[in-house]
Scaffold this motif. Structure first.
Motif, PDB file in Angstrom:
ATOM      1  N   VAL A 121       0.845  -1.206   0.000  1.00 32.17           N
ATOM      2  CA  VAL A 121       0.000   0.000   0.000  1.00 32.17           C
ATOM      3  C   VAL A 121       0.875   1.248   0.000  1.00 32.17           C
ATOM      4  O   VAL A 121       0.585   2.227  -0.709  1.00 32.17           O
ATOM      5  CB  VAL A 121      -0.970  -0.023   1.211  1.00 32.17           C
ATOM      6  N   ASN A 122       1.959   1.214   0.756  1.00 31.93           N
ATOM      7  CA  ASN A 122       2.872   2.364   0.768  1.00 31.93           C
ATOM      8  C   ASN A 122       3.481   2.600  -0.611  1.00 31.93           C
ATOM      9  O   ASN A 122       3.664   3.743  -1.037  1.00 31.93           O
ATOM     10  CB  ASN A 122       3.993   2.140   1.781  1.00 31.93           C
ATOM     11  N   ALA A 123       3.779   1.534  -1.297  1.00 31.16           N
ATOM     12  CA  ALA A 123       4.372   1.672  -2.626  1.00 31.16           C
ATOM     13  C   ALA A 123       3.403   2.382  -3.565  1.00 31.16           C
ATOM     14  O   ALA A 123       3.803   3.246  -4.366  1.00 31.16           O
ATOM     15  CB  ALA A 123       4.727   0.296  -3.177  1.00 31.16           C
ATOM     16  N   ALA A 124       2.119   2.053  -3.448  1.00 27.26           N
ATOM     17  CA  ALA A 124       1.117   2.708  -4.304  1.00 27.26           C
ATOM     18  C   ALA A 124       0.983   4.181  -3.944  1.00 27.26           C
ATOM     19  O   ALA A 124       0.870   5.049  -4.820  1.00 27.26           O
ATOM     20  CB  ALA A 124      -0.223   1.999  -4.155  1.00 27.26           C
ATOM     21  N   SER A 125       1.018   4.489  -2.639  1.00 29.77           N
ATOM     22  CA  SER A 125       0.842   5.887  -2.202  1.00 29.77           C
ATOM     23  C   SER A 125       2.005   6.771  -2.611  1.00 29.77           C
ATOM     24  O   SER A 125       1.831   7.971  -2.834  1.00 29.77           O
ATOM     25  CB  SER A 125       0.689   5.947  -0.685  1.00 29.77           C
ATOM     26  N   ALA A 126       3.181   6.188  -2.691  1.00 26.81           N
ATOM     27  CA  ALA A 126       4.363   6.998  -3.004  1.00 26.81           C
ATOM     28  C   ALA A 126       4.538   7.190  -4.505  1.00 26.81           C
ATOM     29  O   ALA A 126       5.388   7.967  -4.935  1.00 26.81           O
ATOM     30  CB  ALA A 126       5.606   6.330  -2.419  1.00 26.81           C
ATOM     31  N   GLU A 127       3.739   6.510  -5.292  1.00 30.25           N
ATOM     32  CA  GLU A 127       3.899   6.568  -6.744  1.00 30.25           C
ATOM     33  C   GLU A 127       3.043   7.707  -7.317  1.00 30.25           C
ATOM     34  O   GLU A 127       1.818   7.646  -7.289  1.00 30.25           O
ATOM     35  CB  GLU A 127       3.468   5.223  -7.363  1.00 30.25           C
ATOM     36  N   LEU A 128       3.685   8.731  -7.830  1.00 27.28           N
ATOM     37  CA  LEU A 128       2.930   9.877  -8.336  1.00 27.28           C
ATOM     38  C   LEU A 128       2.520   9.712  -9.803  1.00 27.28           C
ATOM     39  O   LEU A 128       1.622  10.410 -10.270  1.00 27.28           O
ATOM     40  CB  LEU A 128       3.751  11.159  -8.179  1.00 27.28           C
ATOM     41  N   GLU A 129       3.180   8.828 -10.525  1.00 25.63           N
ATOM     42  CA  GLU A 129       2.814   8.621 -11.924  1.00 25.63           C
ATOM     43  C   GLU A 129       1.573   7.737 -12.006  1.00 25.63           C
ATOM     44  O   GLU A 129       1.457   6.750 -11.269  1.00 25.63           O
ATOM     45  CB  GLU A 129       3.966   7.947 -12.671  1.00 25.63           C
ATOM     46  N   LEU A 130       0.695   8.081 -12.914  1.00 23.14           N
ATOM     47  CA  LEU A 130      -0.607   7.410 -12.960  1.00 23.14           C
ATOM     48  C   LEU A 130      -0.536   5.915 -13.277  1.00 23.14           C
ATOM     49  O   LEU A 130      -0.993   5.088 -12.482  1.00 23.14           O
ATOM     50  CB  LEU A 130      -1.507   8.113 -13.979  1.00 23.14           C
ATOM     51  N   GLU A 131       0.036   5.580 -14.428  1.00 27.64           N
ATOM     52  CA  GLU A 131      -0.030   4.179 -14.858  1.00 27.64           C
ATOM     53  C   GLU A 131       0.662   3.248 -13.861  1.00 27.64           C
ATOM     54  O   GLU A 131       0.094   2.218 -13.476  1.00 27.64           O
ATOM     55  CB  GLU A 131       0.562   4.022 -16.265  1.00 27.64           C
ATOM     56  N   ALA A 183      -1.718  -4.472  -7.470  1.00 30.58           N
ATOM     57  CA  ALA A 183      -0.820  -5.434  -6.812  1.00 30.58           C
ATOM     58  C   ALA A 183      -1.108  -5.489  -5.311  1.00 30.58           C
ATOM     59  O   ALA A 183      -1.127  -6.565  -4.710  1.00 30.58           O
ATOM     60  CB  ALA A 183       0.626  -5.039  -7.066  1.00 30.58           C
ATOM     61  N   ALA A 184      -1.357  -4.327  -4.728  1.00 29.85           N
ATOM     62  CA  ALA A 184      -1.654  -4.283  -3.290  1.00 29.85           C
ATOM     63  C   ALA A 184      -2.933  -5.057  -2.982  1.00 29.85           C
ATOM     64  O   ALA A 184      -3.023  -5.779  -1.982  1.00 29.85           O
ATOM     65  CB  ALA A 184      -1.783  -2.837  -2.839  1.00 29.85           C
ATOM     66  N   GLN A 185      -3.913  -4.929  -3.871  1.00 36.86           N
ATOM     67  CA  GLN A 185      -5.166  -5.669  -3.656  1.00 36.86           C
ATOM     68  C   GLN A 185      -4.907  -7.171  -3.644  1.00 36.86           C
ATOM     69  O   GLN A 185      -5.479  -7.915  -2.852  1.00 36.86           O
ATOM     70  CB  GLN A 185      -6.156  -5.355  -4.780  1.00 36.86           C
ATOM     71  N   LYS A 186      -4.036  -7.589  -4.548  1.00 28.42           N
ATOM     72  CA  LYS A 186      -3.782  -9.030  -4.649  1.00 28.42           C
ATOM     73  C   LYS A 186      -3.039  -9.536  -3.405  1.00 28.42           C
ATOM     74  O   LYS A 186      -3.266 -10.664  -2.959  1.00 28.42           O
ATOM     75  CB  LYS A 186      -3.006  -9.335  -5.923  1.00 28.42           C
ATOM     76  N   VAL A 187      -2.171  -8.688  -2.851  1.00 21.38           N
ATOM     77  CA  VAL A 187      -1.488  -9.084  -1.612  1.00 21.38           C
ATOM     78  C   VAL A 187      -2.527  -9.247  -0.487  1.00 21.38           C
ATOM     79  O   VAL A 187      -2.502 -10.225   0.265  1.00 21.38           O
ATOM     80  CB  VAL A 187      -0.422  -8.029  -1.214  1.00 21.38           C
ATOM     81  N   ILE A 188      -3.429  -8.304  -0.405  1.00 21.15           N
ATOM     82  CA  ILE A 188      -4.466  -8.366   0.648  1.00 21.15           C
ATOM     83  C   ILE A 188      -5.316  -9.624   0.483  1.00 21.15           C
ATOM     84  O   ILE A 188      -5.633 -10.323   1.448  1.00 21.15           O
ATOM     85  CB  ILE A 188      -5.354  -7.097   0.602  1.00 21.15           C
TER      86      ILE A 188
END
Lengths: 331, 573
Positions: free
Chosen positions: B501-511, B519-524
Motif C-alpha cells: 500500500v505504501n508503494a502505491a501511495s508513493a507513486e505519483l505517476e498514474l499508470e 498489486a496491493a489488492q492481490k497481496v491483501i
C-alpha cells in the motif's frame, strides 16, 4: 382524609427514591462503560482513567463495600450513589453525557409533546371506552353490542405499532397524505398542524386502552343495572337516561378510574412507540435514545420523572374514590 | 499548473467514464441525488447549469430532506464529529476545495487558486476567495482569513476523538498563513492522495471555522458558525436542523435555494409517506423494487427516479483477536460461504441492484480489478462444500455463537445481516445479530475501539483507493492504536500489505500507480484480509420534479450546487 393524603404524599419521595435506586443499580450493572465509548481514536489507559474520573465513574458505586475478610464492610468516603442522591435532593440533574445539554431543560422541552400524547390517548380512550361500554350494556345483545364486542377483541389483539404503521402507510398510498413531519408543533402556535400531528396517532394508540375500558364498563354496568337501587329508580318512573347516567354510571366509576390510571401509565410506553414511529421529539424518543446509548443521567431522571407522575396519579385516583363513592372513607 | 497537479487530475476518473461504468449496471440510469456541480468557490457563478437551464429559477425555495439520526452534538470535533461533518459539513462550512464523488476531480471552493511546487508537489499555496463568516456572535460576519484555516486544521489534527485525521498527523509537515488571504501547506513527503478525502480534502477534518470559536465547546455543541452557503438557523436538540442561505455568500445571486431543512424521520415507511405527500423533496430507496413501485404510483410526470453505482460498498469485518478469525483458513471459509449474488437478489430485490466488489470497489473503475481477473473471480467465488471442509481442517468450534454487530436505524443493513446469518448457517457457523445506535455506540465502540467479533457495515464513498487499501494496514485511519504495531480496526498487521500500500501511495505517476494499487489488492487477497468486501449497491433515489437544477451523480445534496432550486409554484409552497 387529610391524614391519608399527607401519608400518601410522604410516600411519594420514598417510592421515587426506591425506583431511582433500582434504576441507578441496573444501569451500572449493564455491560459497557460510557467512558470507553467516548474515549476516542487516541484512547490510552491514562486518557480513559481521566475520563472515568471526570465522569465520576471511577468511584465505588455504594457508600459501603463488601469485603471477603473481616470486618467484611468498608465505608467509602466518596461514592457514586451518594453523589447521585445529593444531586436528586438538590434538584441538580446534571448534563447529558453525549451532548452535554442540561437534562432538566431537555426533559422540560420535550415534556409538552409527550404530555399531549398521553392526554389525548387518555381522553380518546375514556370517551370511546366509556360511551361504547355504556351503550353496549344498555343495549345488551343488540347488533351494536355484538359489533362493540367484536371490535374489542380486534382492538386488544392487534399491536399498537402495527396500527400506527398502517396509519402512515394507508393514507399515504390512497391519498398521498402524510402527517406533518419535522418535530413537535405547539397547539398554541399552530393548532391545525398540531392536531393533524397528534389526533390520528393518539386515536390509534387509544384503541387498545379503549377496548379494555369498554369491556370493563360494560360488565360493571350490567351488574349495576341489575341492582335493587336501579330497579327502584326505574320503578319511580325516572327517565331511563337519568337512571343510567346519574344512578348506574356513577357506581361503575371506581373501577373505571383505576383502569384509567393504569391507562395513563401505559400511555407513556405508547408515547414512546408513537414518537419513534412518527419521529416526534418527545420524552419517549429521548428516553429510548438515551437507554440505547447509555446516557445515565437522562435515563435515571426520566425514570424518576415518570415514576413521580404515576405515583401522583395514583394518589389522585385514591382521593377521587372518596368523592365518587360516599361509602369509601380513608380513616 | 504544476506538473504533479496535472498528474493528479489525470488520474481521476472522468465524469463520462464513471457514468458509463455506472450505467452498465444500473440499467442506464444516471446518477443519484441532488447537488450540483461546479467550481463554486469564486465570484463567478457555480457552473451548476442544469437540465432545466432554460427555465427561470424560483429563488428562495426551501429544500427538505430526511434526517435519520439525531446529532447529540453539532460540533465537528469529538466522537460524533464524522457523521455531523458528512451530513451538514459541506452545507454550512467552507473548505479550501472538495472532491465530488462522481468526477473524483478536485474543485476549488474557498480557495481561488492553488499553486503547487515542482516537481514533488510537497508544497501547496492556496489563495483564498474573499469570504465572510455567518453573522452570529462572537464572529459577527467577519472576513475569513488564512489563520482561520490554519487554526481549524490544527484543531482537527489535535482532536483526540476524531476520525480521518491521518494526513494531518502523519503527512502534513507545516501549515501556516503567510498573509491573511493565503495558506501554505507543506508535506513531509510526496503523497499521491493529498487532495482526496484521505488527505487534505477529508470532509471530516477540512472544515473551516472562525478561530475564536475553536475553544468554545458549548457554542460548537449547540450552533454552527462557518462561511458556507447556508447558515444554521435553528434545531431542536440536534434534530430538524434548518439552514438558510448565507446572505453574504461570496457568489452573487447564489444560492438559489432559500434554505435546507433536515426533517427528522426515523422510520422508513414514514419517509415514503412524506415523500409521496411532498413533505420531503427526495428519497433514497432501499432497493429497486421500492423505486419501481413509487414510480408506478406517482408517475414520471411527478417524480424522477435515478440510480447509479455507489462508491460506498458493503463488507463483513472480522476481528482477528477473536478466535478463530486469526486463522486465514477460517476467513477464507467465511468468504466462500457468502453467496454475494443471492445477497444482492434478496436485499436489493433485483440482480441489477448491486455489483460484486473486490478490495477496491467497482465504481473506482480505474483501480478496481477487472471482473474477468482470476484473482477477482477467486475472491467472489461461492463454495459451501469447500468452506465446510476448511472449517473442519481449522477445528472450528461449531457450537460457538458469534455476534454480528450492525448499526441502526438501517433496515437494509438489517436485511443484509439476516441473509449473511443464513448463509453462514449453511456452513454451520452460528451467529446472532445485534443492533447498535450508529453515532453513539457503533462508531465509537466498533469502528474506533474494535469492540466486536464480526460486524457488517457499509463503507463511505471514497473517491480514491487509498482508504479501501489502508483499512488493511497498520496505518489504518480507524481502530485502536497499538504503540508497537500501529492502528487497525481488525487488529490485522501484515508487513507485506503495508509495503504494497505504501508503494502505491508513493507513486505519483498514474499508470505505475494503477498497477501498484492492483498489486496491493492481490497481496491483501492472498493474506485473506479480514475485511471481506461483498458488493456495491446501485443506489436508487427519487426526487419530485419540482426540485430542479440537480446534477445527477453528485452524491450527497450538501455537496455544492448553488443552482439547485425548488419550483415553488409547482410544489405549492
Amino acid at each position: 382524609m387529610w391524614r391519608f393524603v399527607v401519608r400518601r404524599l410522604a410516600f411519594i419521595p420514598i417510592i421515587a427514591l426506591a425506583i431511582g435506586t433500582v434504576t441507578f443499580v441496573l444501569l451500572r450493572v449493564l455491560p459497557g462503560d460510557f467512558a470507553t465509548k467516548v474515549c476516542g481514536q487516541e484512547c490510552t489507559e491514562e486518557r480513559l482513567a481521566e475520563l472515568r474520573h471526570e465522569l465520576g465513574v471511577d468511584k465505588p458505586i455504594f457508600p459501603i463495600s463488601i469485603q471477603s475478610e473481616p470486618p467484611f464492610f468498608h465505608l467509602n468516603s466518596d461514592d457514586q450513589y451518594t453523589d447521585w442522591l445529593q444531586d436528586v435532593v438538590t434538584g441538580d440533574m446534571g448534563t447529558s453525557l453525549w451532548g452535554g445539554q442540561d437534562v432538566v431543560e431537555e426533559i422540560t422541552r420535550r415534556l409538552p409533546a409527550s404530555f399531549e400524547i398521553m392526554f389525548l390517548t387518555l381522553l380518546f380512550s375514556s370517551i370511546i371506552g366509556i360511551s361504547v361500554g355504556i351503550l353496549s350494556a344498555v343495549m345488551r345483545n343488540s347488533p351494536l353490542d355484538y359489533a362493540a364486542r367484536t371490535f374489542a377483541v380486534f382492538g386488544q389483539s392487534v399491536p399498537d405499532f402495527f396500527l400506527l404503521t398502517l396509519l402512515i402507510v394507508i393514507p399515504s398510498m390512497l391519498w398521498n397524505y402524510a402527517s406533518p413531519a419535522g418535530g413537535y408543533v405547539s397547539i398554541f402556535d399552530d393548532p391545525w398542524t398540531n392536531l393533524r400531528l397528534f389526533v390520528p396517532p393518539t386515536l390509534i394508540l387509544s384503541v387498545g386502552n379503549a377496548v379494555g375500558l369498554m369491556r370493563l364498563v360494560r360488565s360493571t354496568m350490567l351488574e349495576v343495572l341489575r341492582s335493587d337501587y336501579v330497579r327502584t329508580a326505574n320503578a319511580k318512573g325516572l327517565h331511563p337516561r337519568s337512571v343510567v347516567i346519574r344512578h348506574a354510571f356513577r357506581n361503575t366509576l371506581a373501577p373505571v378510574i383505576t383502569v384509567l390510571s393504569f391507562t395513563l401509565a401505559t400511555a407513556f410506553s405508547g408515547s414512546l412507540i408513537l414518537e419513534r414511529v412518527m419521529g416526534i421529539d418527545g420524552l419517549g424518543n429521548y428516553f429510548f435514545q438515551s437507554v440505547y446509548i447509555g446516557d445515565l443521567p437522562v435515563v435515571q431522571f426520566t425514570v424518576i420523572y415518570t415514576a413521580l407522575i404515576v405515583v401522583t396519579l395514583n394518589l389522585l385516583q385514591d382521593i377521587s374514590y372518596a368523592y365518587l363513592d360516599p361509602r369509601v372513607r380513608y380513616q | 499548473m504544476a506538473l504533479v497537479y496535472d498528474r493528479f487530475l489525470k488520474q481521476r476518473l472522468s465524469r463520462r467514464r464513471l457514468l458509463g461504468a455506472a450505467g452498465g449496471t444500473a440499467i442506464g440510469a444516471a446518477g443519484i441525488a441532488l447537488v450540483g456541480c461546479g467550481s463554486s468557490g469564486g465570484e463567478t457563478p457555480s457552473n451548476g447549469s442544469t437540465p432545466d437551464a432554460n427555465e427561470t429559477p424560483t429563488i428562495g425555495g426551501i429544500y427538505r430532506t430526511r434526517q435519520a439520526n439525531a446529532f447529540p452534538s453539532l460540533s465537528p470535533f469529538g466522537a460524533t464529529a464524522l457523521a455531523s461533518s458528512l451530513v451538514f459539513g459541506f452545507i454550512t462550512y467552507d473548505h479550501l476545495w472538495y472532491v465530488p464523488i462522481d468526477t473524483g476531480e478536485y474543485e476549488l471552493m474557498l480557495a481561488s487558486n492553488l499553486e503547487v511546487s515542482e516537481p514533488d508537489g510537497q508544497e501547496v499555496i492556496a489563495t483564498l476567495n474573499p469570504s465572510v463568516f455567518h453573522d452570529k456572535a462572537p464572529v459577527n460576519g467577519r472576513a475569513v482569513e488564512g489563520q482561520d484555516v490554519v487554526d481549524s486544521w490544527l484543531a482537527f489534527r489535535d482532536d483526540p476523538f476524531g476520525l480521518g485525521r491521518e494526513w494531518l498527523k502523519s503527512i502534513m509537515d507545516v501549515l501556516e498563513a503567510p498573509t491573511t488571504d493565503t495558506v501554505r501547506i507543506t508535506q513531509k513527503e510526496p503523497w499521491a492522495w493529498m487532495f482526496g478525502t484521505a488527505g487534505a480534502g477529508s470532509p471530516a477534518s477540512s472544515n473551516i471555522l472562525p478561530r475564536e470559536t475553536l475553544d468554545m465547546p458549548d457554542l460548537l455543541r449547540d450552533d454552527i458558525i462557518g462561511s458556507g452557503r447556508f447558515f444554521l438557523e435553528s434545531h431542536r436538540g440536534g434534530e430538524n436542523l434548518k439552514f438558510r442561505a448565507h446572505p453574504n455568500w461570496r457568489i452573487p445571486g447564489e444560492p438559489w435555494l432559500g434554505g435546507t431543512d433536515l426533517v427528522f424521520i426515523t422510520d422508513y415507511s414514514q419517509t415514503e409517506a412524506q415523500f409521496r405527500a411532498g413533505g420531503i423533496d427526495n428519497i433514497t430507496f432501499q432497493n429497486k423494487l421500492q423505486a419501481d413501485q413509487m414510480l408506478d404510483q406517482l408517475g414520471d410526470d411527478k417524480i424522477t427516479i435515478t440510480g447509479d453505482l455507489d462508491r460506498a460498498y458493503h463488507c463483513l469485518m472480522l476481528k482477528t483477536t477473536v478466535q478463530p478469525f486469526d486463522d486465514p483458513r477460517v476467513r477464507k471459509a467465511i468468504r466462500l460461504a457468502i453467496n454475494r449474488e443471492e445477497m444482492i437478489q434478496l436485499v436489493e430485490r433485483d440482480p441489477a441492484g448491486g455489483v460484486l466488489s473486490c478490495i477496491v470497489p467497482p465504481a473506482q473503475k480505474l483501480y478496481a480489478l477487472e471482473e474477468d481477473d482470476a484473482d477477482f473471480q477467486e475472491y467472489v467465488r461461492h463454495d459451501e462444500e469447500e468452506a465446510r471442509s476448511l472449517l473442519e481442517q481449522a477445528n472450528f468450534d461449531f457450537d460457538k455463537e458469534f455476534t454480528i454487530l450492525i448499526s441502526s436505524p438501517n433496515e437494509e443493513l438489517a436485511e443484509r445481516a439476516q441473509v449473511l446469518k443464513q448463509q453462514l448457517e449453511r456452513v454451520n457457523i452460528k451467529t446472532k445479530i445485534e443492533q447498535q445506535d450508529l453515532l453513539s455506540v457503533w462508531v465509537p465502540r466498533v469502528l474506533i475501539q474494535a469492540d466486536y467479533e464480526m460486524t457488517l457495515f457499509t463503507h463511505l464513498a471514497y473517491e480514491d483507493p487509498y482508504l479501501p487499501l489502508a483499512f488493511y494496514t497498520s496505518f489504518s485511519p480507524i481502530g485502536p492504536s497499538d504503540p508497537a504495531k500501529g492502528r487497525n480496526s481488525m487488529i490485522f498487521f501484515d508487513d507485506d500489505v503495508d509495503a504494497a500500500v505504501n508503494a502505491a501511495s508513493a507513486e505519483l505517476e498514474l499508470e505505475p500507480r494503477i498497477e501498484k494499487v492492483k498489486a496491493a489488492q492481490k497481496v491483501i487477497m492472498e493474506k485473506e484480509g479480514p475485511m471481506i468486501n461483498l458488493y456495491a449497491s446501485v443506489n436508487f433515489t427519487g426526487r419530485h420534479n419540482w426540485l430542479k437544477g440537480v446534477i445527477t451523480g453528485r452524491g450527497s445534496y450538501g455537496l455544492f450546487n448553488g443552482r439547485t432550486w425548488i419550483d415553488t409554484a409547482m410544489r405549492g409552497s
